[in-house]
Design an enzyme around this catalytic site. Structure first.
Site, PDB file in Angstrom:
ATOM      1  N   PHE A 150     -40.873 -32.213  19.211  1.00 45.30           N
ATOM      2  CA  PHE A 150     -40.751 -31.263  20.451  1.00 45.30           C
ATOM      3  C   PHE A 150     -40.107 -29.781  20.150  1.00 45.30           C
ATOM      4  O   PHE A 150     -39.058 -29.658  19.229  1.00 45.30           O
ATOM      5  CB  PHE A 150     -39.930 -31.540  21.885  1.00 45.30           C
ATOM      6  CG  PHE A 150     -40.027 -33.002  21.702  1.00 45.30           C
ATOM      7  CD1 PHE A 150     -41.252 -33.519  22.025  1.00 45.30           C
ATOM      8  CD2 PHE A 150     -39.309 -34.134  22.153  1.00 45.30           C
ATOM      9  CE1 PHE A 150     -42.284 -34.883  22.583  1.00 45.30           C
ATOM     10  CE2 PHE A 150     -39.357 -35.351  21.848  1.00 45.30           C
ATOM     11  CZ  PHE A 150     -40.926 -36.280  22.216  1.00 45.30           C
ATOM     12  N   GLY A 167     -40.767 -24.230  15.085  1.00 49.30           N
ATOM     13  CA  GLY A 167     -39.294 -24.614  14.857  1.00 49.30           C
ATOM     14  C   GLY A 167     -38.809 -26.325  14.905  1.00 49.30           C
ATOM     15  O   GLY A 167     -39.194 -26.543  13.820  1.00 49.30           O
ATOM     16  N   CYS A 168     -38.610 -26.812  16.222  1.00 50.37           N
ATOM     17  CA  CYS A 168     -38.000 -28.065  16.161  1.00 50.37           C
ATOM     18  C   CYS A 168     -39.375 -28.992  16.356  1.00 50.37           C
ATOM     19  O   CYS A 168     -39.072 -30.294  15.390  1.00 50.37           O
ATOM     20  CB  CYS A 168     -36.712 -28.390  17.420  1.00 50.37           C
ATOM     21  SG  CYS A 168     -35.301 -27.587  17.275  1.00 50.37           S
ATOM     22  N   ALA A 169     -40.365 -28.392  16.350  1.00 49.69           N
ATOM     23  CA  ALA A 169     -41.385 -29.379  16.563  1.00 49.69           C
ATOM     24  C   ALA A 169     -42.628 -29.516  14.962  1.00 49.69           C
ATOM     25  O   ALA A 169     -43.214 -30.283  14.909  1.00 49.69           O
ATOM     26  CB  ALA A 169     -42.384 -29.215  17.477  1.00 49.69           C
ATOM     27  N   ALA A 170     -41.545 -28.559  14.056  1.00 47.93           N
ATOM     28  CA  ALA A 170     -42.258 -28.615  13.126  1.00 47.93           C
ATOM     29  C   ALA A 170     -42.414 -30.050  12.174  1.00 47.93           C
ATOM     30  O   ALA A 170     -43.309 -30.227  11.275  1.00 47.93           O
ATOM     31  CB  ALA A 170     -41.976 -27.249  12.199  1.00 47.93           C
TER      32      ALA A 170
END
Length: 366
Positions: A333, A137-140
């Site tokens: 994150f 997700g956004c952490a990638a």
């Protein structure tokens, strides 16, 4: 040392404003018992504009997962080459100089990965390594930087291309009417980004250390339910409070290297929402202005998932960066709850004689 060069960003041409988002919510969900709460939450995000790959009228329709995923592939292939060429130009490299492509996306699925198409379509060498990352997700975005850093540590003369492709609007589900879903409908936007990590040479963030931290017992806080209609985004109301758990982990990562996480020269962090940035200011004892680049991304483009940190970093470059040697943090994150953290120093080849300025890095053996 590996250097993260200036990213390139592109956003689609269709724009929806905060006012339009609120009006659509009032119209589409007029009888929703928690509509006032949802409207208040959307208004508090600070998001003023978002970019979409389709006009809003088409975005609000659901033609089925097959059609949506086909559109994801078509739009990605149409939009990625230009942003990749710009990122390569920033790094003073060509496709032939790249040893690995890290492709991150959580809004569509392809197999073979988009990396295979890029290699065939854009002139990358057939021996180019492929690393698609689909489930962070956004952490990638932070993960991609860290894996590129690791690769350059293993192969010091290598160059890694990072590509982020996030069409969050293609995950809109008209039947998902929870408050968290309504909030997400007013928060997420679409964007593509690319950046190069050079094993030798380059200007930007000279990567020093990286690490990851997962908060135990939070797997269900951010998740997808995969159904016949595609990806259904699940957002727990406890997510905005996660910085109370992640800020100490960020501090713990920096301390063994003698870095005070509250006394750095630049901060590029994922802007999942304004509460994330406000709480980071609180727990790291930093002024709100510290996260101005992340906040600008959120305001002008919304939460663009893994592309946020590249957009925010590009704004730092546009602003002239910081003094050579200045220390900084990059953090993504996402689901898990996971933090992916990088520490690095700002470098400019024209002022740092230890870093070559021009030309491609020598070919690696990989």
């Amino acid at each position: 040392m590996a250097t993260l060069c200036r990213p390139a960003i592109a956003v689609p041409e269709h724009v929806i404003t905060r006012e339009q988002t609120l009006e659509f919510a009032r119209t589409l969900h007029a009888g929703h018992p928690q509509l006032p709460l949802a409207l208040r939450l959307i208004g508090n995000t600070g998001v003023q504009t978002r970019h979409l790959v389709q006009p809003i009228e088409d975005t609000l329709k659901h033609p089925g997962f097959t059609a949506r995923n086909a559109l994801y592939e078509t739009e990605a292939k149409s939009r990625l080459p230009e942003v990749i060429h710009r990122a390569l130009d920033h790094a003073e490299l060509t496709p032939r100089d790249i040893d690995m492509i890290v492709y991150v996306s959580c809004t569509g699925f392809m197999m073979p990965s988009m990396t295979a198409w890029l290699i065939n379509a854009m002139g990358f060498r057939s021996v180019t390594r492929q690393l698609p990352i689909a489930q962070l997700g956004c952490a990638a975005g932070g993960t991609a930087i860290n894996r590129a850093h690791d690769f350059c540590l293993a192969y010091p003369r290598a160059n890694v291309l990072i590509v982020s492709c996030e069409f969050c609007s293609l995950c809109y589900q008209p039947e998902d009417l929870g408050v968290g879903n309504l909030l997400s409908n007013g928060l997420f936007g679409d964007a593509v980004a690319a950046a190069v990590v050079r094993g030798e040479g380059g200007a930007g963030v000279q990567l020093a250390q990286n690490g990851s931290h997962l908060v135990p017992g939070t797997e269900e806080w951010i998740s997808y339910a995969v159904r016949d209609t595609g990806f259904h985004f699940m957002l727990d109301k406890r997510v905005p409070g996660t910085m109370s758990m992640l800020a100490p982990a960020m501090r713990d990562m920096a301390e063994p290297f003698g870095w005070d996480i509250s006394d750095l020269d630049f901060y590029i962090v994922h802007a999942g929402g304004p509460r994330i940035l406000d709480d980071l200011s609180k727990y790291l004892m930093l002024p709100s202005e510290t996260f101005r680049y992340s906040r600008a991304t959120l305001t002008e483009r919304g939460n663009i998932a893994s592309a946020v940190i590249f957009d925010a970093l590009d704004r730092l470059f546009e602003d002239g960066g910081v003094a050579p040697g200045g220390r900084g943090l990059i953090a993504g994150f996402g689901p898990g709850i996971t933090a992916e953290i990088s520490l690095g120093r700002w470098t400019r080849p024209d002022t740092d004689p230890l870093v070559p300025c021009h030309g491609s890095a020598p070919r690696s053996a990989v």
